[in-house]
Design an enzyme around this catalytic site. Structure first.
Site, short mmCIF file in Angstrom:
data_model
loop_
_atom_site.label_atom_id
_atom_site.label_comp_id
_atom_site.label_asym_id
_atom_site.label_seq_id
_atom_site.Cartn_x
_atom_site.Cartn_y
_atom_site.Cartn_z
N ASP A 29 0.85 -1.19 0.00
CA ASP A 29 0.00 0.00 0.00
C ASP A 29 0.89 1.24 0.00
O ASP A 29 1.89 1.32 0.72
CB ASP A 29 -0.92 0.00 1.24
N ASN A 85 -12.98 -3.17 1.98
CA ASN A 85 -13.96 -2.11 2.17
C ASN A 85 -14.91 -2.16 0.98
O ASN A 85 -14.47 -2.04 -0.16
CB ASN A 85 -13.27 -0.75 2.27
N GLY A 91 -15.59 3.04 3.33
CA GLY A 91 -14.18 3.42 3.19
C GLY A 91 -13.54 3.02 1.89
O GLY A 91 -12.33 3.19 1.70
N GLN A 92 -14.33 2.48 0.94
CA GLN A 92 -13.72 2.10 -0.35
C GLN A 92 -13.40 3.35 -1.16
O GLN A 92 -14.25 4.22 -1.33
CB GLN A 92 -14.68 1.19 -1.14
N SER A 93 -12.17 3.43 -1.63
CA SER A 93 -11.77 4.60 -2.43
C SER A 93 -11.28 4.21 -3.82
O SER A 93 -11.17 5.07 -4.69
CB SER A 93 -10.69 5.41 -1.70
N HIS A 98 -10.18 -5.24 -3.83
CA HIS A 98 -8.86 -5.46 -3.22
C HIS A 98 -9.04 -5.80 -1.75
O HIS A 98 -10.01 -5.37 -1.11
CB HIS A 98 -7.95 -4.24 -3.37
N HIS A 100 -7.07 -5.82 2.02
CA HIS A 100 -5.96 -5.29 2.81
C HIS A 100 -5.45 -6.40 3.73
O HIS A 100 -6.24 -7.05 4.43
CB HIS A 100 -6.43 -4.13 3.70
P1 AMP Z 1 -9.72 1.39 -0.02
O1 AMP Z 1 -9.81 2.74 0.64
O2 AMP Z 1 -10.18 0.25 0.82
O3 AMP Z 1 -10.39 1.43 -1.39
O4 AMP Z 1 -8.18 1.10 -0.23
C1 AMP Z 1 -7.44 1.72 -1.24
C2 AMP Z 1 -6.02 1.67 -0.79
O5 AMP Z 1 -5.20 1.90 -1.92
C3 AMP Z 1 -5.63 2.73 0.25
O6 AMP Z 1 -5.14 2.07 1.42
C4 AMP Z 1 -4.57 3.55 -0.44
O7 AMP Z 1 -3.54 3.93 0.44
C5 AMP Z 1 -4.05 2.60 -1.51
N1 AMP Z 1 -3.48 3.19 -2.71
C6 AMP Z 1 -3.95 4.23 -3.42
N2 AMP Z 1 -3.19 4.43 -4.52
C7 AMP Z 1 -2.22 3.49 -4.49
C8 AMP Z 1 -1.12 3.17 -5.34
N3 AMP Z 1 -0.85 3.87 -6.45
N4 AMP Z 1 -0.32 2.13 -4.99
C9 AMP Z 1 -0.56 1.42 -3.86
N5 AMP Z 1 -1.60 1.67 -3.04
C10 AMP Z 1 -2.41 2.70 -3.34
#
Ligand code: AMP
Length: 111
Positions: A29, A85, A91-93, A98, A100
């Site tokens: 991450d 998430n 909290g999904q962004s 994916h 964690h």
């Molecule tokens: P989520 O918020 O569950 O969707 O998790 C997305 C995760 O992706 C977060 O923990 C971010 O820190 C991580 N993230 C975002 N961009 C990148 C990237 N380019 N490489 C690795 N991790 C990333």
């Protein structure tokens, strides 16, 4: 729909890849919340767990297998969190499924 993780899987964007096979990729991450923070991504595009089709459910056992191996490799097998998430309010962004894998420090309870 292409996301940042789709680009990483296609090697159009750099990432610290810690594991890869035909079905999944695992990366560090970019903004770790713990000493070990790995993301396990199925290569097949699906926006989140809820969007996973029945025919893809066998992928889950493979993802769990990879998570267990990585947990051992990173010496966190006795204490880790493994989660996804699902949805913006959870909290999904990034809209590519994916998981964690987080450990290496005291995590406490999330509920
Ligand atoms: P989520 O918020 O569950 O969707 O998790 C997305 C995760 O992706 C977060 O923990 C971010 O820190 C991580 N993230 C975002 N961009 C990148 C990237 N380019 N490489 C690795 N991790 C990333």
């Amino acid at each position: 729909m292409s996301t940042i993780f789709g680009k990483i899987i296609r090697k159009e964007m750099p990432a610290q890849i810690v594991y890869e096979d035909d079905l999944v990729m695992a990366i560090k991450d970019l903004y770790p919340v713990a000493p070990v923070h790995i993301l396990i991504l199925p290569k097949k595009e699906m926006k989140n767990l809820q969007a996973m089709a029945k025919e893809d459910l066998s992928l889950m056992s493979h993802i769990v297998d990879v998570a267990q191996k990585l947990a051992k490799e990173y010496k966190i097998e006795d204490n880790y969190r493994f989660l996804t998430n699902n949805g913006e309010k959870a909290g999904q962004s990034v809209w590519h499924l994916h998981f964690h894998l987080v450990g290496g420090k005291e995590l406490g309870s999330i509920a």
